[in-house]
Design a protein around this motif. Structure first.
Motif, PDB file in Angstrom:
ATOM      1  N   VAL A  71       0.715   5.254  -7.993  1.00  0.00           N
ATOM      2  CA  VAL A  71      -0.391   6.159  -8.330  1.00  0.00           C
ATOM      3  C   VAL A  71       0.107   7.516  -8.834  1.00  0.00           C
ATOM      4  CG1 VAL A  71      -2.413   7.364  -7.418  1.00  0.00           C
ATOM      5  CG2 VAL A  71      -1.972   4.981  -6.753  1.00  0.00           C
ATOM      6  N   GLN A  82      -1.864   4.683   4.897  1.00  0.00           N
ATOM      7  CA  GLN A  82      -2.236   5.903   4.171  1.00  0.00           C
ATOM      8  C   GLN A  82      -2.346   7.098   5.114  1.00  0.00           C
ATOM      9  OE1 GLN A  82      -2.872   6.444   0.640  1.00  0.00           O
ATOM     10  NE2 GLN A  82      -2.588   8.483   1.518  1.00  0.00           N
ATOM     11  N   THR A 142       2.521   1.678  -3.537  1.00  0.00           N
ATOM     12  CA  THR A 142       1.589   2.136  -4.578  1.00  0.00           C
ATOM     13  C   THR A 142       1.196   3.598  -4.352  1.00  0.00           C
ATOM     14  OG1 THR A 142      -0.277   1.245  -3.293  1.00  0.00           O
ATOM     15  CG2 THR A 142       0.650  -0.150  -5.017  1.00  0.00           C
ATOM     16  N   THR A 143       1.042   3.995  -3.078  1.00  0.00           N
ATOM     17  CA  THR A 143       0.650   5.364  -2.757  1.00  0.00           C
ATOM     18  C   THR A 143       1.748   6.358  -3.111  1.00  0.00           C
ATOM     19  OG1 THR A 143      -0.768   4.610  -0.948  1.00  0.00           O
ATOM     20  CG2 THR A 143      -0.087   6.908  -0.906  1.00  0.00           C
ATOM     21  N   GLU A 172      -2.601   2.767 -12.554  1.00  0.00           N
ATOM     22  CA  GLU A 172      -3.728   2.377 -11.724  1.00  0.00           C
ATOM     23  C   GLU A 172      -3.327   1.291 -10.730  1.00  0.00           C
ATOM     24  OE1 GLU A 172      -8.356   0.765 -12.190  1.00  0.00           O
ATOM     25  OE2 GLU A 172      -7.104   1.111 -13.966  1.00  0.00           O
ATOM     26  N   ASN A 173      -3.832   1.424  -9.493  1.00  0.00           N
ATOM     27  CA  ASN A 173      -3.516   0.470  -8.432  1.00  0.00           C
ATOM     28  C   ASN A 173      -4.399  -0.768  -8.585  1.00  0.00           C
ATOM     29  OD1 ASN A 173      -2.759  -0.841  -6.102  1.00  0.00           O
ATOM     30  ND2 ASN A 173      -3.719   0.619  -4.711  1.00  0.00           N
ATOM     31  N   THR A 174      -4.027  -1.645  -9.499  1.00  0.00           N
ATOM     32  CA  THR A 174      -4.821  -2.838  -9.800  1.00  0.00           C
ATOM     33  C   THR A 174      -4.314  -4.050  -9.028  1.00  0.00           C
ATOM     34  OG1 THR A 174      -3.407  -3.468 -11.658  1.00  0.00           O
ATOM     35  CG2 THR A 174      -5.253  -1.969 -12.129  1.00  0.00           C
ATOM     36  N   GLU A 232       0.832  -1.210   0.000  1.00  0.00           N
ATOM     37  CA  GLU A 232       0.000   0.000   0.000  1.00  0.00           C
ATOM     38  C   GLU A 232       0.860   1.251   0.000  1.00  0.00           C
ATOM     39  OE1 GLU A 232      -3.419   2.160  -0.205  1.00  0.00           O
ATOM     40  OE2 GLU A 232      -3.267  -0.031  -0.267  1.00  0.00           O
TER      41      GLU A 232
END
Length: 452
Positions: A180, A341, A175-176, A185-187, A172
């Motif tokens: 991104v 996050q 990707t953050t 795209e966070n697939t 996470e």
């Protein structure tokens, strides 16, 4: 409702039902050990530091007491200290941090007994090799008729030490911070690829066994704690005016019957106990597995060493994370569990343009240090359940599950780990309660001889 939604709801319901019993066992049990020991963690913390200097190279075991402590801290100082604190704040509010402090204090007493009993009641595996941990503590200390309890602990030990949280939150964070912003795209496929990369990197250490794991842990633990202290120290210094309000919210929220997730009940029982179990692991049994591998013939001295860990992980590190988040108020208005996050947003707000990168570095080190240690715990449980012949094979299952952890939802990860840790804790704490009088005799003998 789909099958997976049904499973997810069932897991969450069961996990939530364990909140109150876990609070009673961990916090109440830790308070019992604190009183029963004569408040040794508070009276002899200085002596625990002195105990680190003693070495017994010829004693049975695989690693030194210092390596055992460093590796135990490496396992507890992980993503739980960042995302776990964020989750606690999101659900229970600032008051949850007060109860983490309480858990750190009583957790020291629990780990003192855990380390002591781990040396007192070592056992042997099928190859005749000396081993330590709750499963051997049960067999050796309570007798063969208690083997079902040892098996019960080991089964959930395999699940609880899979590092699903570390893989999930590290993915996470990556990707953050990187994926991104790059317009990707966070697939599910992206997260799968990141999980595979994590798996490959971790394999370089965990496949080397306990000696390589402890060697790495001894090297990186002091540095990672110091780095995190510097980063959060900068945030505190540059926001000094907000600090008094932060501490006021922590103490005020801890006893506010209308705040957070049901006020006092929510903050203390649901958050305090469950997050305490995830962060410092006192009474869960993992520390007993690590300290049981220590080359030490003095059980109480190992207990003194073991009790240092909670003061660092859930005492110092969790407080640093909480201060960084609370200074910017990023725990408010949260409608779902966000974990890493929330922490990334807080660090970025305090150090614009650089904060999330700095936290990413810390998260990377924290997560990998935990993964290294947890793999050893799983190997120990596999060894007990299936024998030394299959113990090493667990590592491949462990590595594969890192990929799974990278792609499944955080809410599912939290519930799975909470359930496993709770059931491990029930087994470990029951064993420790029964064996506490024997540990007390050893404690009296040790301090009457004034040894360190």
């Amino acid at each position: 409702m789909s099958f997976f939604e049904f499973i997810g709801q069932a897991l969450h319901s069961f996990s939530s039902s364990l909140g109150t019993p876990l609070f009673v066992v961990l916090i109440g049990g830790g308070l019992f050990f604190m009183i029963y020991s004569g408040f040794i963690p508070l009276r002899y913390f200085g002596r625990s530091i002195q105990a680190l200097r003693k070495k017994e190279d010829n004693a049975p075991g695989q690693i030194s007491s210092v390596q055992a402590l460093a590796t135990a801290i490496a396992s507890t100082t992980g993503m739980g200290n960042i995302s776990g604190v964020a989750v606690a704040l999101a659900i229970g509010g600032p008051g949850a941090i007060f109860w983490m402090w309480v858990s750190a204090c009583v957790g020291m007493a629990t780990k003192f007994f855990e380390g002591t009993l781990a040396i007192m009641y070592k056992g042997k595996d099928a190859d005749g090799v000396i081993q330590g941990g709750p499963m051997y503590m049960i067999i050796t200390g309570l007798g063969p008729k208690w083997k079902p309890l040892a098996v019960f602990f080991s089964i959930f030990g395999l699940i609880g030490t899979l590092c699903l949280m570390q893989a999930n939150q590290l993915t996470e964070a990556f990707t953050t911070v990187f994926i991104v912003p790059a317009g990707i795209e966070n697939t599910m496929m992206v997260r799968f690829i990141i999980g595979v990369v994590i798996c490959i990197m971790v394999s370089a250490v965990v496949l080397g066994g306990i000696k390589r794991i402890s060697s790495w842990a001894t090297r990186i633990v002091p540095g990672m704690v110091f780095l995190y202290f510097l980063i959060v120290g900068y945030i505190i210094v540059t926001n000094l005016s907000a600090v008094p309000g932060v501490f006021a919210s922590i103490f005020g929220g801890a006893f506010d019957l209308t705040a957070g997730a049901g006020g006092l009940a929510g903050s203390v029982i649901v958050i305090g106990a469950r997050r305490a179990a995830f962060v410092n692991e006192a009474g869960v049994g993992t520390a007993a597995m690590m300290h049981g591998a220590s080359k030490n013939t003095q059980p109480v001295r190992e207990g003194l060493v073991a009790m240092i860990a909670p003061s660092i992980d859930s005492g110092l590190i969790c407080t640093l994370t909480a201060l960084a988040i609370l200074i910017n108020g990023h725990h408010y208005n949260v409608d779902q569990i966000q974990g890493i996050q929330m922490a990334l947003d807080s660090f970025e707000a305090s150090i614009p343009g650089l904060g999330h990168y700095l936290l990413m570095i810390v998260a990377f080190i924290f997560a990998f240090s935990t993964m290294f240690s947890y793999s050893y715990y799983g190997v120990k449980c596999t060894n007990f359940l299936f024998g030394p012949k299959y113990a090493f094979s667990y590592n491949y299952f462990f590595l594969a599950m890192l990929v799974v952890g990278a792609v499944i939802p955080l809410s599912a990860v939290v519930d799975i780990i909470d359930i496993a840790f709770a059931l491990m804790a029930f087994s470990t704490m029951l064993t420790m309660f029964i064996l506490a009088p024997k540990a007390k005799k050893e404690i009296k003998k040790y301090f009457s001889q004034q040894r360190t």
